[in-house]
Design a protein around this motif. Structure first.
Motif, PDB file in Angstrom:
ATOM      1  N   TRP A  87       0.721  -1.108  -0.062  1.00 42.34           N
ATOM      2  CA  TRP A  87       0.015  -0.179  -0.009  1.00 42.34           C
ATOM      3  C   TRP A  87       0.884   1.200  -0.038  1.00 42.34           C
ATOM      4  N   SER A  88       0.547   2.311  -1.008  1.00 40.25           N
ATOM      5  CA  SER A  88       1.490   3.189  -0.930  1.00 40.25           C
ATOM      6  C   SER A  88       0.626   4.549  -0.299  1.00 40.25           C
ATOM      7  N   SER A  89       1.138   4.822   0.974  1.00 41.47           N
ATOM      8  CA  SER A  89       0.393   5.854   1.947  1.00 41.47           C
ATOM      9  C   SER A  89       0.882   7.174   1.547  1.00 41.47           C
ATOM     10  N   GLY A  90       2.161   7.280   1.147  1.00 33.14           N
ATOM     11  CA  GLY A  90       2.727   8.587   1.068  1.00 33.14           C
ATOM     12  C   GLY A  90       3.463   8.989   2.311  1.00 33.14           C
ATOM     13  N   ASP A  91       3.380   8.072   3.149  1.00 30.41           N
ATOM     14  CA  ASP A  91       4.467   7.963   4.348  1.00 30.41           C
ATOM     15  C   ASP A  91       5.743   7.506   4.219  1.00 30.41           C
ATOM     16  N   LEU A  92       6.756   8.127   4.946  1.00 24.56           N
ATOM     17  CA  LEU A  92       8.282   7.517   4.948  1.00 24.56           C
ATOM     18  C   LEU A  92       8.107   6.971   6.347  1.00 24.56           C
ATOM     19  N   LEU A  93       8.505   5.540   6.538  1.00 21.47           N
ATOM     20  CA  LEU A  93       8.398   4.970   7.762  1.00 21.47           C
ATOM     21  C   LEU A  93       9.515   4.388   8.045  1.00 21.47           C
ATOM     22  N   ARG A  94       9.994   4.232   9.496  1.00 24.44           N
ATOM     23  CA  ARG A  94      11.310   3.513   9.880  1.00 24.44           C
ATOM     24  C   ARG A  94      10.687   2.388  10.944  1.00 24.44           C
ATOM     25  N   TYR A  95      11.399   1.165  10.940  1.00 27.17           N
ATOM     26  CA  TYR A  95      11.048   0.377  11.715  1.00 27.17           C
ATOM     27  C   TYR A  95      12.244   0.123  12.793  1.00 27.17           C
ATOM     28  N   ASP A  96      12.067   0.028  14.169  1.00 25.67           N
ATOM     29  CA  ASP A  96      13.071  -0.224  15.006  1.00 25.67           C
ATOM     30  C   ASP A  96      13.315  -1.794  15.304  1.00 25.67           C
ATOM     31  N   GLU A  97      14.298  -2.135  16.048  1.00 26.87           N
ATOM     32  CA  GLU A  97      14.729  -3.303  16.053  1.00 26.87           C
ATOM     33  C   GLU A  97      13.634  -4.585  17.041  1.00 26.87           C
ATOM     34  N   ASN A  98      12.636  -3.936  17.479  1.00 33.00           N
ATOM     35  CA  ASN A  98      11.406  -4.816  17.889  1.00 33.00           C
ATOM     36  C   ASN A  98      10.286  -4.986  16.877  1.00 33.00           C
ATOM     37  N   GLY A  99      10.398  -4.387  15.794  1.00 35.69           N
ATOM     38  CA  GLY A  99       9.601  -4.316  14.620  1.00 35.69           C
ATOM     39  C   GLY A  99       8.458  -3.396  14.574  1.00 35.69           C
ATOM     40  N   TYR A 100       8.597  -2.200  15.318  1.00 41.07           N
ATOM     41  CA  TYR A 100       7.466  -1.138  15.656  1.00 41.07           C
ATOM     42  C   TYR A 100       7.860  -0.161  14.341  1.00 41.07           C
ATOM     43  N   CYS A 101       6.683   0.141  14.039  1.00 39.11           N
ATOM     44  CA  CYS A 101       6.801   1.064  12.788  1.00 39.11           C
ATOM     45  C   CYS A 101       6.666   2.521  13.368  1.00 39.11           C
ATOM     46  N   TYR A 102       7.241   3.479  12.861  1.00 38.71           N
ATOM     47  CA  TYR A 102       7.073   5.083  13.265  1.00 38.71           C
ATOM     48  C   TYR A 102       7.012   5.748  11.674  1.00 38.71           C
ATOM     49  N   CYS A 103       6.067   6.770  11.873  1.00 43.78           N
ATOM     50  CA  CYS A 103       6.095   7.699  10.477  1.00 43.78           C
ATOM     51  C   CYS A 103       6.957   8.767  10.833  1.00 43.78           C
ATOM     52  N   VAL A 104       7.948   8.706  10.006  1.00 41.46           N
ATOM     53  CA  VAL A 104       9.143   9.825   9.893  1.00 41.46           C
ATOM     54  C   VAL A 104       8.683  11.026   9.217  1.00 41.46           C
ATOM     55  N   ASP A 105       8.196  10.813   8.234  1.00 39.82           N
ATOM     56  CA  ASP A 105       7.959  12.092   7.268  1.00 39.82           C
ATOM     57  C   ASP A 105       6.838  11.739   6.061  1.00 39.82           C
ATOM     58  N   ARG A 106       6.281  12.730   5.516  1.00 40.17           N
ATOM     59  CA  ARG A 106       5.513  12.563   4.173  1.00 40.17           C
ATOM     60  C   ARG A 106       6.418  12.631   3.035  1.00 40.17           C
ATOM     61  N   VAL A 107       6.295  11.811   2.082  1.00 37.10           N
ATOM     62  CA  VAL A 107       6.739  12.062   0.668  1.00 37.10           C
ATOM     63  C   VAL A 107       6.130  12.772  -0.269  1.00 37.10           C
ATOM     64  N   GLY A 108       6.700  13.466  -1.195  1.00 37.22           N
ATOM     65  CA  GLY A 108       6.091  14.338  -2.160  1.00 37.22           C
ATOM     66  C   GLY A 108       5.689  15.712  -1.729  1.00 37.22           C
ATOM     67  N   ASP A 109       4.743  16.368  -2.055  1.00 38.72           N
ATOM     68  CA  ASP A 109       4.615  17.901  -1.842  1.00 38.72           C
ATOM     69  C   ASP A 109       3.678  17.971  -0.487  1.00 38.72           C
ATOM     70  N   THR A 110       4.203  17.217   0.531  1.00 31.79           N
ATOM     71  CA  THR A 110       3.580  17.183   2.130  1.00 31.79           C
ATOM     72  C   THR A 110       4.816  17.115   2.912  1.00 31.79           C
TER      73      THR A 110
END
Length: 186
Positions: free
Chosen positions: A24-47
């Protein structure tokens, strides 16, 4: 896309890493930590993402473009140390014979935008930063950040405690819980 099957399908990327997968292309830039948790870092595109909210630069520009005396306006996000996402920044050029009024701009912004979408920084210059094909150089502006050593424009900071945009200083940064710019990572 919530009620349109076609719009929903356009956000699904298929066969990306292997035949038969779907992403799924949400437009969000995500990062995962060592425990597998997902964090939204930023948006991509013109947001960009600030204070946990997605901010459309086009929507902010559409509202702020109504401020009297503006000749040019661009909105983009800049990194702020020890904050997730990017803070909003506006680059403005005033029409000939008009000057930037930081208090009037603060009031205008406060009436029209939610707190998270209000530009934290405003650069006031004499000319827009454009390519030869008249496109805004947002990536260059993002790299410059909010360090006044990187440009000749006047720089203001949204100063909620004073109810205005105040001229850049370490004191104004501190009063608004902001740190000095720390590099050009975009």
């Amino acid at each position: 896309g919530y009620t349109s099957d076609e719009a929903t399908e356009s956000k699904i990327l298929r066969d990306v890493f292997q035949k038969g997968d779907a992403w799924w292309s949400s437009g969000d830039l995500l990062r995962y930590d060592e425990n597998g948790y997902c964090y939204c870092v930023d948006r991509v595109g013109d947001t960009f993402r600030w204070k946990g909210e997605n901010v459309s630069t086009q929507e902010v520009a559409a509202e702020l473009g109504r401020f009297g005396g503006l000749e040019f306006l661009t909105i983009y996000g800049v990194n702020v140390p020890e904050n997730e996402g990017r803070a909003g920044m506006a680059q403005v050029v005033m029409q000939k014979g008009c000057s930037f009024d930081p208090r009037a701009f603060y009031e205008f912004v406060s009436e029209r935008l939610p707190h998270y979408a209000r530009p934290v920084f405003v650069r006031v210059g004499n000319q827009a930063d454009m390519t030869t094909t008249f496109k805004q150089r947002k990536m260059d502006l993002q790299k410059q950040g909010y360090d006044p050593a990187n440009f000749a424009d006047d720089l203001y900071i949204k100063d909620d405690k004073q109810g205005t945009y105040s001229a850049y200083s370490d004191e104004v940064l501190a009063r608004n819980d902001l740190l000095p710019f720390a590099g050009n990572a975009i």
